[in-house]
Design an enzyme around this catalytic site. Structure first.
Site, short mmCIF file in Angstrom:
data_model
loop_
_atom_site.label_atom_id
_atom_site.label_comp_id
_atom_site.label_asym_id
_atom_site.label_seq_id
_atom_site.Cartn_x
_atom_site.Cartn_y
_atom_site.Cartn_z
N ASP A 76 -1.53 -6.59 -0.08
CA ASP A 76 -1.03 -5.06 1.48
C ASP A 76 -3.00 -4.83 1.51
O ASP A 76 -3.60 -3.98 1.00
CB ASP A 76 -0.60 -3.92 1.84
CG ASP A 76 0.31 -4.10 2.08
OD1 ASP A 76 0.62 -4.99 2.59
OD2 ASP A 76 1.48 -3.14 1.94
N GLU A 116 -0.99 -5.29 8.69
CA GLU A 116 0.23 -4.50 9.47
C GLU A 116 -0.20 -4.35 11.39
O GLU A 116 -1.37 -4.71 11.01
CB GLU A 116 0.23 -2.82 9.89
CG GLU A 116 1.01 -2.71 7.81
CD GLU A 116 1.18 -1.03 7.76
OE1 GLU A 116 0.92 -0.47 8.51
OE2 GLU A 116 1.54 -1.16 6.72
N GLU A 141 9.38 -3.81 10.08
CA GLU A 141 10.11 -2.69 9.43
C GLU A 141 10.69 -2.21 10.78
O GLU A 141 10.01 -1.42 11.49
CB GLU A 141 9.23 -2.35 8.81
CG GLU A 141 9.20 -1.03 8.30
CD GLU A 141 8.43 0.02 7.33
OE1 GLU A 141 6.84 -0.88 7.05
OE2 GLU A 141 8.37 1.42 6.73
N LYS A 190 -1.23 -8.90 3.45
CA LYS A 190 -0.53 -8.43 4.41
C LYS A 190 -0.85 -7.60 5.58
O LYS A 190 -1.67 -6.96 4.79
CB LYS A 190 1.27 -8.45 3.82
CG LYS A 190 1.62 -7.67 4.98
CD LYS A 190 2.97 -7.39 4.35
CE LYS A 190 3.79 -5.58 4.02
NZ LYS A 190 3.01 -4.41 4.35
N ASP A 212 0.41 -1.02 -0.19
CA ASP A 212 0.10 -0.26 -0.08
C ASP A 212 0.85 1.15 0.41
O ASP A 212 0.13 2.35 -0.04
CB ASP A 212 -0.98 0.21 1.52
CG ASP A 212 -0.54 -0.22 2.58
OD1 ASP A 212 0.95 0.06 2.57
OD2 ASP A 212 -0.71 -0.46 3.76
N SER A 213 2.18 1.37 -0.32
CA SER A 213 3.16 1.82 -0.41
C SER A 213 2.83 2.85 -1.51
O SER A 213 3.22 3.38 -1.93
CB SER A 213 4.51 2.01 -0.36
OG SER A 213 4.59 0.38 -0.88
O1 KIV Z 1 3.86 -1.55 1.39
C1 KIV Z 1 4.45 -1.98 1.00
O2 KIV Z 1 5.33 -1.42 -0.06
C2 KIV Z 1 5.24 -2.22 2.43
C3 KIV Z 1 6.25 -2.39 1.89
C4 KIV Z 1 7.87 -1.39 2.73
C5 KIV Z 1 7.37 -3.99 3.30
O3 KIV Z 1 4.72 -2.45 3.66
#
Ligand code: KIV
Length: 265
Positions: A84, A114, A181, A112, A45-46
């Site tokens: 994510d 968090e 992280e 994924k 989600d970056s």
């Molecule tokens: O969103 C993302 O790109 C991430 C990575 C930095 C692990 O969670």
């Protein structure tokens, strides 16, 4: 060339072979990353920051993640594809399962999320339904406002112990992969040695089972200052494909991350 599965990642951990992970948000970059030998491609989600231009990942929606996941899925042949779950889309068991369903149906092979204890229910609900889960501890960007900024986490004995306990509980709840992280190298080493599941680090030092970078950071095209933990692999290599291969090689040969990309306790 056999498809990378979670079983294969587990075997790499056991054999002490490092795992190379890169984010991708479209089919072309995903295909290059796959060809370069990345074992895992993460639709992070970056993308809210590096593609959409926001100053955090909070505005990203599940529909946007599903769209980018479907694009990436069309470019990947071999790598395991993780997507994510965005901010507040896994607040309870049924919401977590519904959100995971959308991403898995878009082409993800693992989702994924968090957080620590607060996501244990979501982890077990999703994995009970048959979808593999990757947990993410330490600096969790979706909690940037609660954390007071993008800062190193797990410093000090109490914070370190809490992260170690949470990693174990996430594994017990069903997580099959863990991202750490921005935590001290020594703590990441301890967590990696304690849990049985593969641990992928970003700003977590050299001792994790693998490394992940945001592809725009790794190619030096993110706007703003390069994060300390990342490295521009394009400067010394004359193509995106060569930069990706150099990153994979650096991870495999334990030359990335160096001390300059890591944090002390
Ligand atoms: O969103 C993302 O790109 C991430 C990575 C930095 C692990 O969670």
């Amino acid at each position: 060339m056999s498809q990378i599965t979670i079983t294969k990642l587990q075997q790499l951990k056991s054999a002490g072979e490092k795992i190379a992970v890169l984010t991708a948000y479209d089919a072309s970059i995903a295909a290059l990353a796959d060809d370069a030998g990345m074992e895992v491609i993460l639709v992070g989600d970056s993308l809210g920051m590096v593609v959409q231009g926001h100053d955090s990942t909070l505005p990203v929606t599940t529909e946007q993640m599903a769209y980018h996941t479907s694009c990436v899925a069309r470019g990947v042949v071999r790598a395991l594809l993780i997507a994510d779950l965005p901010f507040m889309t896994y607040a309870d068991r049924s919401q977590a399962v519904a959100s995971a369903k959308l991403l898995m149906q878009a082409g993800a092979q693992m989702v994924k999320l968090e957080g620590g204890d607060v996501v244990l229910d979501a982890v077990s609900a999703i994995s009970d339904q048959g979808a593999p889960v990757c947990a993410h501890l330490g600096l969790t960007p979706q909690s940037v406002h609660r954390l007071g900024g993008y800062r190193v986490q797990g410093r000090g004995a109490q914070a370190a112990d809490e992260l170690l306990q949470q990693a174990t509980r996430l594994q017990d709840a069903g997580a099959q992969l863990l991202v750490l992280e921005c935590i001290p190298t020594e703590l990441a080493q301890q967590i990696t040695a304690t849990v049985n599941i593969p641990v992928i680090g970003i700003g977590a030092g050299i001792h994790c089972d693998g490394q992940v970078l945001v592809c725009y950071d790794m190619l030096g095209i993110s706007k703003g200052k390069r994060p300390k933990f990342s490295k521009n692999f394009l400067t010394e290599n004359n193509s995106v494909a060569a930069a990706m291969s150099a990153y994979v090689q650096a991870v495999k040969e334990h030359t990335f991350p160096a001390d300059e990309h890591s944090f002390d306790s």
